[in-house]
Design an enzyme around this catalytic site. Sequence first.
Site, mmCIF file in Angstrom:
data_model
loop_
_atom_site.group_PDB
_atom_site.id
_atom_site.type_symbol
_atom_site.label_atom_id
_atom_site.label_comp_id
_atom_site.label_asym_id
_atom_site.label_seq_id
_atom_site.Cartn_x
_atom_site.Cartn_y
_atom_site.Cartn_z
ATOM 1 C CG HIS A 146 -1.883 1.048 1.373
ATOM 2 N ND1 HIS A 146 -1.588 2.351 1.734
ATOM 3 C CD2 HIS A 146 -3.223 1.023 1.174
ATOM 4 C CE1 HIS A 146 -2.705 3.063 1.762
ATOM 5 N NE2 HIS A 146 -3.714 2.280 1.428
ATOM 6 C CG ASP A 218 0.856 -1.616 6.360
ATOM 7 O OD1 ASP A 218 -0.098 -1.627 7.168
ATOM 8 O OD2 ASP A 218 0.787 -1.135 5.218
ATOM 9 C CD GLN A 221 -6.738 -3.926 4.763
ATOM 10 O OE1 GLN A 221 -7.646 -4.607 5.200
ATOM 11 N NE2 GLN A 221 -6.948 -2.688 4.328
ATOM 12 C CE LYS A 244 -6.894 0.774 6.440
ATOM 13 N NZ LYS A 244 -7.815 0.992 5.330
ATOM 14 C CB CYS A 386 -3.808 3.582 -1.734
ATOM 15 S SG CYS A 386 -4.825 5.063 -1.691
HETATM 16 N N1 PLP Z 1 -1.566 -0.257 4.765
HETATM 17 C C1 PLP Z 1 -2.532 -1.009 4.275
HETATM 18 C C2 PLP Z 1 -2.229 -2.438 3.936
HETATM 19 C C3 PLP Z 1 -3.810 -0.493 4.063
HETATM 20 O O1 PLP Z 1 -4.776 -1.250 3.569
HETATM 21 C C4 PLP Z 1 -4.043 0.864 4.392
HETATM 22 C C5 PLP Z 1 -5.353 1.485 4.141
HETATM 23 O O2 PLP Z 1 -6.149 1.024 3.369
HETATM 24 C C6 PLP Z 1 -2.995 1.603 4.932
HETATM 25 C C7 PLP Z 1 -1.779 1.014 5.122
HETATM 26 C C8 PLP Z 1 -3.203 3.018 5.337
HETATM 27 O O3 PLP Z 1 -4.085 3.074 6.410
HETATM 28 P P1 PLP Z 1 -4.621 4.474 6.926
HETATM 29 O O4 PLP Z 1 -5.361 5.080 5.776
HETATM 30 O O5 PLP Z 1 -5.511 4.128 8.057
HETATM 31 O O6 PLP Z 1 -3.450 5.264 7.316
#
Ligand code: PLP
Length: 467
Positions: A146, A218, A221, A244, A386
């Site tokens: 992401h 990260d 998810q 999330k 993204c």
């Molecule tokens: N990393 C992953 C795998 C994600 O799916 C997302 C958001 O969809 C993010 C990071 C970023 O999360 P946030 O928008 O809550 O900062």
Amino acid sequence: MSTIARPTTPRTVARPATRPGAPASDWPGAGPLLPVVGADLAAPLVDGRTVRHVNLDQAASAQCLESVAARVTAALPYYASVHRGAGWASQVSTSALEQSRRTIGGFVGARPGDVVVLTRNTTDALNLLAGCLPTWGDVVFLDLEHHANLLPWQARPHRAVATQPTLEGTLAELERVLAERPAALLAVTGASNVTGEELPVDRLVRLAHRHGARVVVDAAQLAPHRRISLTESGADYVAFSGHKLYAPYGAGALVGRRDWLDRGTPHLAGGGAVVQVDVEQTQWACAPARHEGGTPNVLGAVALAAACEALGALPEAALEVHEAALRERLVHGLTALDGVEVHRVFADDAPSIGVVTFTVDGVDAGLVAAYLSAEHGIGVRDGRFCAHPLLAHLGLDAGAVRASVGVGSRTEDVDRLVAAVAELVAHGPSWTYARTEGRWAPSPDPRPLPAWAGDSAGPAGASPCES
Ligand code: PLP
């Protein structure tokens, strides 16, 4: 019990023999695992009917748990300035903030000495860590990440590793790159936000540590779907988001080793982050205060901690079992439809969370999503999520549709999606749609928004970058 055939190519899931419409008793079923706010939300359709809204966009932002909403309601009367207030409500709020920090750390199996920095979300957490990297070594990451786990490292010395057709091949490639020269950090997702495929965190940690690199996971998810433990996995840092994790109050966390966080660039320079200030120079506090300048989001922290408690109290493997039933049903139903492809990164069977990305031959992903909402009251996500490099790798530069389930999802939600896509494939949409500024929408769109929400749901109000 139906089974998913192993994909013949890295990109798509093979079509199963069973078609949707098989008796319901042939399928594994699932009700909600935990109650969520808005479970029976009504959604207006373009034809004037109203149906129960089906939220299959949990990977973007998950519905609030009822227990989280109750905790926030209980905390609100005490809402007051934290750390500096002498009043009773301030003392309660301060204690709640620090207790939340401990709960959040416990949820991810923090080691004694690890720091829990409260952030806005995962993006914030990873950017914070990027400001704390040592001067030696670079950051290694896969090209399936992401943007939140890619852009903060792009701005620093880095090596991007190409995802291979198999998970084993990808691990071998990572090993080769890490062995070339020392890296400071391996930044890796716990589960893809596009395909739901999990990365083997324990193996990645061992691999990185063998080559002297730390690991940040990260877990944006992964955390809502699987148990994570810094202690057990040995991962050095984990980042995740409350919104999330069924706690939509704007908090996230970075949890991990103290040394880099104590020395790093203060993430938010301001009140609360300091020991002593004069007009020319500042003596910064240690982490977490060092990175938490300004008034903290105490309700966000309370909400995130309440969500951690609720998920942590679930029986072992309850999340996996719930999601596996829904995911299998969804993948099976979609892949049985002509012209519908479910996409994956790896040809080998990586375990997956409840996130499924698909395309419908000849129908733009944005149109599929608009149709599902307008004619069936089903919320999904479309676009490139993204994760532009991954979508390019999958040959999906034009975008795809993503359906994702959570603890509030039910068998019926999945069935409604599969039936709606089947109808689209068989007959096309019944309404007319127009594309404006890159977004598909019903034209006309007679669905009223609640008065308090204003009237800007259309393209002008849409975010240019979707999760
Ligand atoms: N990393 C992953 C795998 C994600 O799916 C997302 C958001 O969809 C993010 C990071 C970023 O999360 P946030 O928008 O809550 O900062």
